[in-house]
Write a protein that holds these residues in place. Structure first.
Motif, mmCIF file in Angstrom:
data_model
loop_
_atom_site.group_PDB
_atom_site.id
_atom_site.type_symbol
_atom_site.label_atom_id
_atom_site.label_comp_id
_atom_site.label_asym_id
_atom_site.label_seq_id
_atom_site.Cartn_x
_atom_site.Cartn_y
_atom_site.Cartn_z
ATOM 1 N N ASN A 27 68.476 48.503 35.841
ATOM 2 C CA ASN A 27 67.360 47.678 35.361
ATOM 3 C C ASN A 27 66.321 48.506 34.609
ATOM 4 O OD1 ASN A 27 68.692 45.607 36.569
ATOM 5 N ND2 ASN A 27 67.122 45.136 38.071
ATOM 6 N N PHE A 28 66.080 49.735 35.061
ATOM 7 C CA PHE A 28 65.128 50.607 34.373
ATOM 8 C C PHE A 28 65.648 50.967 32.978
ATOM 9 C CE2 PHE A 28 62.943 54.934 34.170
ATOM 10 C CZ PHE A 28 61.732 54.402 33.771
ATOM 11 N N ARG A 29 66.924 51.261 32.866
ATOM 12 C CA ARG A 29 67.519 51.540 31.553
ATOM 13 C C ARG A 29 67.426 50.313 30.643
ATOM 14 N NH1 ARG A 29 72.838 54.790 33.831
ATOM 15 N NH2 ARG A 29 71.786 56.787 34.103
ATOM 16 N N ASP A 30 67.720 49.144 31.195
ATOM 17 C CA ASP A 30 67.653 47.907 30.418
ATOM 18 C C ASP A 30 66.247 47.658 29.878
ATOM 19 O OD1 ASP A 30 70.333 47.463 30.853
ATOM 20 O OD2 ASP A 30 70.029 45.923 32.389
ATOM 21 N N LEU A 31 65.236 47.982 30.674
ATOM 22 C CA LEU A 31 63.853 47.813 30.225
ATOM 23 C C LEU A 31 63.595 48.639 28.963
ATOM 24 C CD1 LEU A 31 60.906 46.748 30.845
ATOM 25 C CD2 LEU A 31 60.576 48.958 31.941
ATOM 26 N N PHE A 32 64.066 49.871 28.945
ATOM 27 C CA PHE A 32 63.853 50.715 27.767
ATOM 28 C C PHE A 32 64.663 50.232 26.574
ATOM 29 C CE2 PHE A 32 61.401 53.553 30.236
ATOM 30 C CZ PHE A 32 60.648 54.261 29.314
ATOM 31 N N LEU A 33 65.832 49.698 26.819
ATOM 32 C CA LEU A 33 66.627 49.187 25.708
ATOM 33 C C LEU A 33 65.982 47.962 25.071
ATOM 34 C CD1 LEU A 33 70.250 49.594 27.105
ATOM 35 C CD2 LEU A 33 69.149 50.927 25.291
ATOM 36 N N THR A 34 65.287 47.161 25.871
ATOM 37 C CA THR A 34 64.685 45.939 25.335
ATOM 38 C C THR A 34 63.254 46.135 24.844
ATOM 39 O OG1 THR A 34 63.974 45.219 27.542
ATOM 40 C CG2 THR A 34 66.111 44.421 26.749
ATOM 41 N N GLN A 35 62.511 47.097 25.398
ATOM 42 C CA GLN A 35 61.102 47.221 25.043
ATOM 43 C C GLN A 35 60.762 48.442 24.196
ATOM 44 O OE1 GLN A 35 58.231 46.658 28.114
ATOM 45 N NE2 GLN A 35 59.178 44.807 28.880
ATOM 46 N N ALA A 36 61.664 49.367 24.037
ATOM 47 C CA ALA A 36 61.370 50.560 23.226
ATOM 48 C C ALA A 36 62.466 50.720 22.179
ATOM 49 C CB ALA A 36 61.293 51.805 24.115
ATOM 50 N N ASN A 37 62.086 51.141 21.031
ATOM 51 C CA ASN A 37 63.033 51.332 19.938
ATOM 52 C C ASN A 37 63.584 52.757 20.010
ATOM 53 O OD1 ASN A 37 64.494 50.810 17.649
ATOM 54 N ND2 ASN A 37 62.798 51.223 16.260
ATOM 55 N N LEU A 38 64.272 53.072 21.127
ATOM 56 C CA LEU A 38 64.804 54.410 21.362
ATOM 57 C C LEU A 38 66.284 54.320 21.698
ATOM 58 C CD1 LEU A 38 61.965 55.785 23.680
ATOM 59 C CD2 LEU A 38 62.264 56.238 21.243
ATOM 60 N N ASP A 39 67.008 55.386 21.375
ATOM 61 C CA ASP A 39 68.414 55.463 21.734
ATOM 62 C C ASP A 39 68.530 55.981 23.158
ATOM 63 O OD1 ASP A 39 69.279 54.689 19.163
ATOM 64 O OD2 ASP A 39 69.097 56.751 18.444
ATOM 65 N N LEU A 40 69.347 55.334 23.979
ATOM 66 C CA LEU A 40 69.604 55.778 25.343
ATOM 67 C C LEU A 40 70.734 56.808 25.296
ATOM 68 C CD1 LEU A 40 68.889 55.331 28.341
ATOM 69 C CD2 LEU A 40 70.684 53.609 28.405
ATOM 70 N N VAL A 41 70.450 58.038 25.777
ATOM 71 C CA VAL A 41 71.433 59.120 25.738
ATOM 72 C C VAL A 41 71.667 59.647 27.158
ATOM 73 C CG1 VAL A 41 70.873 59.789 23.364
ATOM 74 C CG2 VAL A 41 69.663 60.871 25.266
ATOM 75 N N ASP A 42 72.811 60.301 27.357
ATOM 76 C CA ASP A 42 73.156 60.857 28.669
ATOM 77 C C ASP A 42 72.503 62.208 28.923
ATOM 78 O OD1 ASP A 42 74.738 58.671 29.359
ATOM 79 O OD2 ASP A 42 76.517 59.540 28.420
ATOM 80 N N SER A 43 72.206 62.955 27.864
ATOM 81 C CA SER A 43 71.560 64.264 28.038
ATOM 82 C C SER A 43 70.807 64.622 26.763
ATOM 83 C CB SER A 43 72.601 65.342 28.354
ATOM 84 O OG SER A 43 73.494 65.491 27.276
ATOM 85 N N GLY A 44 69.825 65.508 26.907
ATOM 86 C CA GLY A 44 69.076 65.999 25.762
ATOM 87 C C GLY A 44 68.139 64.992 25.139
#
Length: 171
Positions: free
Chosen positions: A62-79
């Motif tokens: 759910n925390f990851r989903d929040l960032f995907l919907t509210q921030a224009n950022l790419d979700l990455v596994d590292s770095g």
């Protein structure tokens, strides 16, 4: 007429000049440096004394989903330019109100999450904090199935939004 043209041109030039502040504002409420392009959200293990088996996965997703919907950022596994890590440190149920017979009329589920936030672009934004929220329910209700799902939904949504606000909205 020429005078009005020059005044209009002067105003246009003044208003179109950048003020030199490198902050990005968006309609979602983020307040990020424009160089920030990615976010890394690590798995949040449940290190509480009482462990609800599905809580870690539910919170992390759910925390990851929040960032995907509210921030224009790419979700990455590292770095990631932004990095979140931490653990669930508290899961407790306490009686809140009593009846005339000295039994609990209402209980409160409280969940606490310790978060370490790293902004690898603007390191002054880094922090480590605890975020907590609760859900009250009738004492005669078993906190299983849909009742547990409802409690998790409310608590996780609030904690996630609080973390989002503290880290990228700077509220």
């Amino acid at each position: 007429m020429k005078k009005n043209y020059f005044i209009l041109l002067f105003i246009l030039i003044i208003t179109s000049q950048a003020c030199g502040v490198s902050v990005k504002y968006s309609f979602t409420g983020t307040n990020l440096d424009p160089r920030v392009k990615s976010v890394q959200i690590d798995y949040f293990p449940n290190n509480a004394v009482l462990v609800e088996p599905s809580l870690s996965q539910t919170f992390t997703t759910n925390f990851r989903d929040l960032f995907l919907t509210q921030a224009n950022l790419d979700l990455v596994d590292s770095g990631g330019d932004l990095q979140f890590e931490g653990e669930i440190t508290g899961y407790k149920i306490n009686p809140m109100t009593a009846t005339a017979e000295q039994t609990a009329a209402q209980n409160r589920l409280t969940i606490t999450v310790n978060v370490r936030f790293y902004n690898n672009i603007v390191e002054d934004d880094n922090f480590e904090r605890n975020f907590s929220h609760y859900y009250d329910y009738d004492a005669d209700t078993q906190l299983i199935g849909s009742a547990l799902d409802d409690a998790f939904e409310e608590i996780i949504e609030r904690i996630s939004q609080d973390i989002f606000n503290a880290s990228v909205a700077k509220w």
